[in-house]
Design a protein around this motif. Structure first.
Motif, PDB file in Angstrom:
ATOM      1  N   THR A  43       0.833  -1.080   0.019  1.00 27.39           N
ATOM      2  CA  THR A  43      -0.075   0.098   0.134  1.00 27.39           C
ATOM      3  C   THR A  43       0.556   1.357  -0.172  1.00 27.39           C
ATOM      4  O   THR A  43       1.911   1.421   0.767  1.00 27.39           O
ATOM      5  CB  THR A  43      -0.814   0.024   1.129  1.00 27.39           C
ATOM      6  N   SER A  44       0.640   2.022  -0.949  1.00 21.49           N
ATOM      7  CA  SER A  44       1.492   3.349  -1.027  1.00 21.49           C
ATOM      8  C   SER A  44       0.852   4.354  -0.126  1.00 21.49           C
ATOM      9  O   SER A  44      -0.385   4.453   0.358  1.00 21.49           O
ATOM     10  CB  SER A  44       1.391   4.006  -2.385  1.00 21.49           C
ATOM     11  N   SER A  45       1.724   5.283   0.392  1.00 22.04           N
ATOM     12  CA  SER A  45       1.449   6.253   1.385  1.00 22.04           C
ATOM     13  C   SER A  45       1.853   7.673   0.977  1.00 22.04           C
ATOM     14  O   SER A  45       2.685   7.737   0.075  1.00 22.04           O
ATOM     15  CB  SER A  45       1.949   6.000   2.803  1.00 22.04           C
ATOM     16  N   THR A  46       1.525   8.730   1.232  1.00 20.83           N
ATOM     17  CA  THR A  46       1.769  10.087   1.062  1.00 20.83           C
ATOM     18  C   THR A  46       2.322  10.780   2.461  1.00 20.83           C
ATOM     19  O   THR A  46       1.859  10.835   3.434  1.00 20.83           O
ATOM     20  CB  THR A  46       0.503  10.878   0.527  1.00 20.83           C
ATOM     21  N   TYR A  47       3.592  11.506   2.355  1.00 24.87           N
ATOM     22  CA  TYR A  47       4.157  12.091   3.348  1.00 24.87           C
ATOM     23  C   TYR A  47       4.440  13.398   2.847  1.00 24.87           C
ATOM     24  O   TYR A  47       4.578  13.600   1.683  1.00 24.87           O
ATOM     25  CB  TYR A  47       5.746  11.375   3.670  1.00 24.87           C
ATOM     26  N   ASP A 109      14.947  15.294   5.896  1.00 23.06           N
ATOM     27  CA  ASP A 109      15.452  13.954   6.258  1.00 23.06           C
ATOM     28  C   ASP A 109      14.435  12.727   6.637  1.00 23.06           C
ATOM     29  O   ASP A 109      14.461  11.621   6.433  1.00 23.06           O
ATOM     30  CB  ASP A 109      16.391  14.094   7.344  1.00 23.06           C
ATOM     31  N   TRP A 110      13.463  13.384   7.406  1.00 18.36           N
ATOM     32  CA  TRP A 110      12.128  12.603   7.697  1.00 18.36           C
ATOM     33  C   TRP A 110      11.591  12.111   6.519  1.00 18.36           C
ATOM     34  O   TRP A 110      11.240  10.639   6.711  1.00 18.36           O
ATOM     35  CB  TRP A 110      11.132  13.397   8.426  1.00 18.36           C
ATOM     36  N   LEU A 111      11.471  12.743   5.332  1.00 21.26           N
ATOM     37  CA  LEU A 111      10.909  12.225   4.081  1.00 21.26           C
ATOM     38  C   LEU A 111      11.860  11.112   3.639  1.00 21.26           C
ATOM     39  O   LEU A 111      11.179  10.046   3.163  1.00 21.26           O
ATOM     40  CB  LEU A 111      10.966  13.154   2.911  1.00 21.26           C
ATOM     41  N   TRP A 112      13.201  11.458   3.619  1.00 21.25           N
ATOM     42  CA  TRP A 112      14.005  10.379   2.988  1.00 21.25           C
ATOM     43  C   TRP A 112      13.993   9.082   3.738  1.00 21.25           C
ATOM     44  O   TRP A 112      13.897   7.864   3.309  1.00 21.25           O
ATOM     45  CB  TRP A 112      15.393  10.871   3.253  1.00 21.25           C
ATOM     46  N   GLU A 113      13.716   9.115   5.366  1.00 20.43           N
ATOM     47  CA  GLU A 113      13.614   7.842   5.840  1.00 20.43           C
ATOM     48  C   GLU A 113      12.277   7.180   5.979  1.00 20.43           C
ATOM     49  O   GLU A 113      12.515   5.829   6.151  1.00 20.43           O
ATOM     50  CB  GLU A 113      13.792   8.361   7.379  1.00 20.43           C
ATOM     51  N   ASN A 114      11.274   7.958   5.500  1.00 19.45           N
ATOM     52  CA  ASN A 114       9.944   7.222   5.628  1.00 19.45           C
ATOM     53  C   ASN A 114       9.402   6.909   4.146  1.00 19.45           C
ATOM     54  O   ASN A 114       8.528   6.004   4.012  1.00 19.45           O
ATOM     55  CB  ASN A 114       8.932   8.103   6.106  1.00 19.45           C
ATOM     56  N   CYS A 115       9.830   7.529   3.146  1.00 15.12           N
ATOM     57  CA  CYS A 115       9.257   7.104   1.810  1.00 15.12           C
ATOM     58  C   CYS A 115       9.881   6.015   1.368  1.00 15.12           C
ATOM     59  O   CYS A 115      11.413   5.806   1.228  1.00 15.12           O
ATOM     60  CB  CYS A 115       9.559   8.456   1.033  1.00 15.12           C
ATOM     61  N   LYS A 116       8.929   5.236   0.834  1.00 20.33           N
ATOM     62  CA  LYS A 116       9.547   3.865   0.208  1.00 20.33           C
ATOM     63  C   LYS A 116       8.979   3.785  -1.371  1.00 20.33           C
ATOM     64  O   LYS A 116       8.438   4.656  -1.813  1.00 20.33           O
ATOM     65  CB  LYS A 116       8.854   2.575   1.030  1.00 20.33           C
ATOM     66  N   GLU A 117       9.343   2.844  -2.002  1.00 13.96           N
ATOM     67  CA  GLU A 117       8.936   2.708  -3.257  1.00 13.96           C
ATOM     68  C   GLU A 117       7.216   2.771  -3.475  1.00 13.96           C
ATOM     69  O   GLU A 117       6.672   1.927  -2.715  1.00 13.96           O
ATOM     70  CB  GLU A 117       9.274   1.337  -3.901  1.00 13.96           C
ATOM     71  N   GLY A 118       6.859   3.666  -4.446  1.00 11.40           N
ATOM     72  CA  GLY A 118       5.353   3.704  -4.817  1.00 11.40           C
ATOM     73  C   GLY A 118       4.839   4.662  -3.773  1.00 11.40           C
ATOM     74  O   GLY A 118       3.804   5.050  -4.133  1.00 11.40           O
ATOM     75  N   ASP A 119       5.577   5.133  -2.935  1.00  5.89           N
ATOM     76  CA  ASP A 119       4.946   6.447  -1.803  1.00  5.89           C
ATOM     77  C   ASP A 119       5.049   7.563  -2.367  1.00  5.89           C
ATOM     78  O   ASP A 119       5.401   7.918  -3.883  1.00  5.89           O
ATOM     79  CB  ASP A 119       5.686   6.419  -0.691  1.00  5.89           C
ATOM     80  N   THR A 169      17.063  11.964  -4.660  1.00  5.15           N
ATOM     81  CA  THR A 169      17.050  10.794  -3.992  1.00  5.15           C
ATOM     82  C   THR A 169      15.763  10.148  -3.710  1.00  5.15           C
ATOM     83  O   THR A 169      15.654   8.853  -3.961  1.00  5.15           O
ATOM     84  CB  THR A 169      17.741  10.987  -2.649  1.00  5.15           C
ATOM     85  N   LEU A 170      14.733  10.861  -3.368  1.00  7.73           N
ATOM     86  CA  LEU A 170      13.258  10.487  -3.195  1.00  7.73           C
ATOM     87  C   LEU A 170      12.812   9.782  -4.671  1.00  7.73           C
ATOM     88  O   LEU A 170      12.135   8.552  -4.686  1.00  7.73           O
ATOM     89  CB  LEU A 170      12.446  11.548  -2.859  1.00  7.73           C
ATOM     90  N   SER A 171      13.076  10.336  -5.528  1.00  8.93           N
ATOM     91  CA  SER A 171      12.532  10.087  -6.953  1.00  8.93           C
ATOM     92  C   SER A 171      13.153   8.774  -7.555  1.00  8.93           C
ATOM     93  O   SER A 171      12.601   7.956  -7.921  1.00  8.93           O
ATOM     94  CB  SER A 171      12.198  11.022  -8.036  1.00  8.93           C
ATOM     95  N   ILE A 172      14.544   9.004  -7.462  1.00  9.59           N
ATOM     96  CA  ILE A 172      15.408   7.866  -8.368  1.00  9.59           C
ATOM     97  C   ILE A 172      15.718   6.683  -7.248  1.00  9.59           C
ATOM     98  O   ILE A 172      15.518   5.503  -7.851  1.00  9.59           O
ATOM     99  CB  ILE A 172      16.616   8.609  -8.724  1.00  9.59           C
ATOM    100  N   ALA A 176      10.114   7.098  -5.321  1.00  7.62           N
ATOM    101  CA  ALA A 176       8.766   7.649  -4.890  1.00  7.62           C
ATOM    102  C   ALA A 176       8.224   8.754  -5.922  1.00  7.62           C
ATOM    103  O   ALA A 176       9.187   9.249  -6.509  1.00  7.62           O
ATOM    104  CB  ALA A 176       9.022   8.344  -3.324  1.00  7.62           C
ATOM    105  N   ARG A 177       6.922   9.079  -5.833  1.00  6.02           N
ATOM    106  CA  ARG A 177       6.591  10.283  -6.617  1.00  6.02           C
ATOM    107  C   ARG A 177       6.670  11.300  -5.665  1.00  6.02           C
ATOM    108  O   ARG A 177       6.365  11.560  -4.800  1.00  6.02           O
ATOM    109  CB  ARG A 177       4.888  10.075  -7.037  1.00  6.02           C
ATOM    110  N   VAL A 178       7.421  12.527  -6.412  1.00  6.59           N
ATOM    111  CA  VAL A 178       7.625  13.808  -5.826  1.00  6.59           C
ATOM    112  C   VAL A 178       6.878  14.942  -6.276  1.00  6.59           C
ATOM    113  O   VAL A 178       7.041  15.089  -7.501  1.00  6.59           O
ATOM    114  CB  VAL A 178       9.231  13.955  -5.817  1.00  6.59           C
ATOM    115  N   ILE A 179       6.296  15.565  -5.469  1.00  7.65           N
ATOM    116  CA  ILE A 179       5.476  16.981  -5.885  1.00  7.65           C
ATOM    117  C   ILE A 179       6.305  17.824  -5.083  1.00  7.65           C
ATOM    118  O   ILE A 179       6.239  17.886  -3.823  1.00  7.65           O
ATOM    119  CB  ILE A 179       4.198  16.778  -5.400  1.00  7.65           C
ATOM    120  N   VAL A 180       6.831  18.950  -5.752  1.00  7.68           N
ATOM    121  CA  VAL A 180       7.360  20.220  -5.221  1.00  7.68           C
ATOM    122  C   VAL A 180       6.540  21.195  -5.377  1.00  7.68           C
ATOM    123  O   VAL A 180       6.477  21.640  -6.600  1.00  7.68           O
ATOM    124  CB  VAL A 180       8.905  20.242  -5.401  1.00  7.68           C
TER     125      VAL A 180
END
Length: 786
Positions: A43-47, A109-119, A169-172, A176-180
């Motif tokens: 299950t994917s999540s959003t952070y 950093d919290w994003l780095w630590e929590n985001c996984k594939e598909g998030d 780092t997040l996207s590659i 993860a899908r990244v929205i800035v």
């Protein structure tokens, strides 16, 4: 003003492992509202990290107005069902002093630590963006709360390469899908102002992420606009971004918003609403990408909240570009610009010729050094020109009693310049602007109303000229409830056309069913001009359903019951009107009249004097005080009050009738006749003047003329009991007993239940009372206990 030469929204969609998208998963807390984009069964999540800074630590960095508010509202969106229902485990919000560089980096950093594939990872930044110097080695900074004013490399400012590293780092690496969303503002003079720091930051951001999908608030050479009109104080882009994401951008009603739909929505709304300033959002990327799912009920509620909002041109905030332009302008131009702004603030628009906003504007618009401010000056000047007229229209919509009871004289003084102001605003914006037709329509609306204000009596010439202008207003803007309401009044007051008055009043009601004013306006004219009790009750009952506590509605119920001699009910409504608004002069005068009609003269005088203290320009209060003094035998005082009322408005027939009646009571027949004839010359349909003239003719031996007037009046208003009664008195004095009893019975049938004692004492009825058997039978019939 927000200068979002940093990209307001850059959306990166990368690392899609499988070409086929997985079906949408059930919405659970922290789950992305977007379609999943990984083949994984996890299950994917959003952070999300949301940052908003308006109040900077360093006093040398100008504070912003709405950056923190924009961020808080975006965070609330993310907490909502539509935004993914993010809880504290999935959302970090840093506002003002919370948003130090260290805390921002910690959140990333919290994003780095929590985001996984598909998030999905969302980074939202609303604050200042700038560079120190224009060079390839300085692509730009996001200024955190603790940034120093001039040396960004010293810390407190987040360099764009650092942001790129987080995103990459997040996207590659994390897939993860990244929205800035970088809502970076530039307001006031920052370190990079002299070298175009905001523009350089935008351009560098665009190059940095040139191959990714992005949403940008404006072109690199534009400024992003903010103002009070968007959500009580927001950026135009941020405001419409949220609306679009909630579902207003769902043009094909498939319950989802694509990147293309959001881009179209932003361009349609942002570009239009900030005109003539240029702000064109940019959308780059896969335009078919579905951004989120839409709740139809939520969309319907949002649209409902926007329904019937009054269209208005607002001023916009341009502080950022203003500071930059004035920094390079010579002192004389700066002075003219300040004179222009002061003239707008003081509402000195078109006169005097060499010291008004228009004079200064025409100088500035010719100056090349001010070119970057030309569109903003034009917009804000046009907004100021239409503001007062718009506020009047807003008060009409709110049925504001102070605006509605404003004297005819004061309305004329207040509204007389509005047509030219509105026309000038339209000229400034040009025929292509979205507000042009509205402004031209309103110019004709106020021109028509100014014509109507010259005379509220029966006056076909005034009425037709006003109606012509109203029709011009409708040619420009057919859907205008204000115009229909005012047309209804003119058809009633100036032209005495009940059907047309009712028709146009109904048109206003159909357009805005919840608007109280057309209902009470129709009740008023059917009471005052057409003597149609059934229509009065119908419209007042309808008004009750909208707002039974309205002072205006209570006033009209009181006036209605007073006309029916139902003084208890009249008094109750007048008192309730005053409870709701103690400054209601009309209710005071109504109550005074009720007291005087029920022989409470001291109370009548006190409440009438209170009305005069509240508004000494209200002629009705002076006329009523004259009536009280006349009833109390204070002849000199009475005449003075009537003359005072007449001096306030020479076309106020109510003031003049009091003076005529007073002179008649003093048997000053010539003076009274002159005043009654003067009233008839002002308004030939004013029945009370004809009635008093008939009484005067009766008292001066011109009985035949008096009878002719009464019979014409009765033919026109058969249910007016006083006309039948006065005719009965005339016949009684002429010893025409049969006609006298017939006329008196007509009056009693209509209603004179409170006047038994008066009938027994009125000397004009003595000849009828002499016929005791017939008299007693009539008294028993209409005044029996049962």
């Amino acid at each position: 003003m927000k200068n979002q030469f940093l990209i307001l929204a850059i959306i990166f969609f990368v690392a899609i492992i499988n070409a086929q998208q997985k079906p949408a998963l059930p919405s659970v807390r922290g789950t992305t509202p977007l379609n999943t984009h990984s083949s994984s069964l996890i299950t994917s999540s959003t952070y999300a990290v949301v940052v908003g800074i308006s109040d900077y630590q360093d006093p040398a960095i100008p504070d912003l107005r709405f950056a923190d508010k924009d961020a808080e509202i975006f965070a609330n969106y993310l907490r909502s069902d539509a935004g993914g229902k993010l809880d504290q485990d999935h959302l970090r919000v840093l506002i003002n002093q919370q948003a130090t560089m260290a805390q921002f980096a910690n959140a990333l950093d919290w994003l780095w630590e929590n985001c996984k594939e598909g998030d999905e990872a969302i980074i939202y930044f609303s604050g200042h963006g700038d560079v120190e110097k224009k060079s390839l080695s300085q692509p730009g900074f996001l200024l955190c709360w603790d940034a120093p004013a001039h040396v960004y490399m010293a810390g407190g400012a987040f360099a764009l390469p650092m942001l790129q590293e987080v995103i990459s780092t997040l996207s590659i690496q994390h897939n993860a899908r990244v929205i800035v969303i970088t809502d970076a503002c530039h307001s006031g003079v920052l370190a990079g102002s002299s070298v175009g720091g905001a523009q350089a930051t935008t351009a560098n951001l665009a190059r940095q992420y040139a191959n990714e999908i992005k949403i940008m608030s404006c072109q690199p050479n534009e400024f992003s606009i903010e103002g009070e009109q968007w959500g009580g104080g927001r950026g135009a882009f941020s405001y419409h971004l949220i609306d679009g994401l909630y579902g207003l951008a769902d043009f094909n009603d498939d319950q989802g918003v694509t990147l293309q739909e959001l881009g179209r929505y932003l361009e349609d709304h942002v570009s239009t609403e900030v005109a003539p300033v240029s702000q064109v959002p940019i959308i780059v990327g896969n335009r078919n990408e579905r951004l989120n799912s839409v709740n139809p009920k939520l969309v319907a509620d949002i649209k409902s909240g926007k329904t019937n909002q009054s269209q208005m041109l607002f001023a916009i905030n341009s502080k950022g570009i203003e500071d930059e332009v004035l920094l390079h302008a010579d002192e004389s131009i700066q002075k003219v610009y300040q004179q222009f702004k002061q003239s707008i603030q003081d509402k000195v628009f078109l006169a005097p010729a060499n010291a008004c906003a228009d004079f200064y504007y025409n100088q500035l618009i010719q100056n090349p050094a001010m070119q970057r401010l030309h569109s903003t000056m034009k917009r804000n000047y046009a907004a100021a020109l239409q503001d007062d007229a718009q506020q009047v229209m807003n008060r009409w919509l709110k049925t504001d009693i102070k605006e509605i009871y404003l004297s005819r004289k004061h309305r004329k003084e207040k509204y007389q310049l509005y047509p030219r102001y509105l026309e000038r605003a339209a000229e400034l914006l040009g025929s292509g602007h979205y507000m042009y037709k509205t402004l031209m329509s309103r110019s004709h609306l106020f021109e028509a109303y100014n014509i109507a204000l010259t005379d509220f009596n029966f006056n076909p010439d005034v009425g037709q000229r006003a109606i012509k202008e109203f029709r011009e207003a409708l040619d420009w803007q057919p859907e205008s409830p204000h115009v229909y309401w005012l047309m209804s009044r003119v058809f009633a007051l100036n032209l005495l056309k009940a059907d047309s008055s009712d028709y146009y009043g109904q048109k206003a009601i159909q357009m805005l069913p919840g608007w109280l004013l057309p209902y009470v306006s129709l009740a008023y004219v059917f009471h005052m001009k057409f003597k149609n009790s059934e229509s009065v009750k119908e419209y007042l009952k309808a008004a009750n359903l909208i707002d039974s506590n309205s002072t205006l509605v209570r006033d009209l119920w009181a006036a209605y019951y007073k006309s029916k001699f139902q003084y208890t009910l009249a008094e109750q409504n007048a008192l309730k009107a005053l409870e709701a608004d103690s400054s209601n002069t009309y209710a005071c005068v109504l109550l005074s009249d009720i007291y005087s009609n029920t022989k409470r003269m001291k109370q009548a005088e006190e409440i009438c004097k209170r009305a005069i203290r509240l508004d000494s320009t209200y002629g009705g209060a002076w006329t009523q005080l004259g009536n009280i003094y006349a009833q109390s035998g204070k002849n000199v005082e009475s005449e003075n009050m009537y003359r005072r009322a007449f001096l306030l408005d020479s076309l106020d027939v109510n003031a003049l009738i009091g003076l005529g009646i007073f002179h008649a009571s003093q048997k000053k027949w010539n003076d009274a006749e002159r005043e009654f004839l003067r009233i008839i010359q002002i308004d030939s349909t004013y029945d009370l003047a004809w009635d008093r003239l008939a009484s005067l003719f009766n008292n001066t031996g011109r009985v035949k003329q008096a009878e002719e007037i009464y019979l014409k009046l009765i033919q026109k208003s058969p249910n007016e009991n006083t006309l039948h009664y006065n005719l009965a008195c005339l016949y009684s004095r002429q010893d025409q007993i049969e006609k006298g009893f017939a006329s008196l019975e007509n009056a009693l049938k209509i209603g004179m239940s409170d006047y038994k004692d008066w009938l027994q004492q009125d000397p004009d009825l003595s000849q009828l009372r002499a016929h005791k058997e017939e008299w007693d039978a009539m008294m028993k019939k209409y005044f029996s206990d049962k």
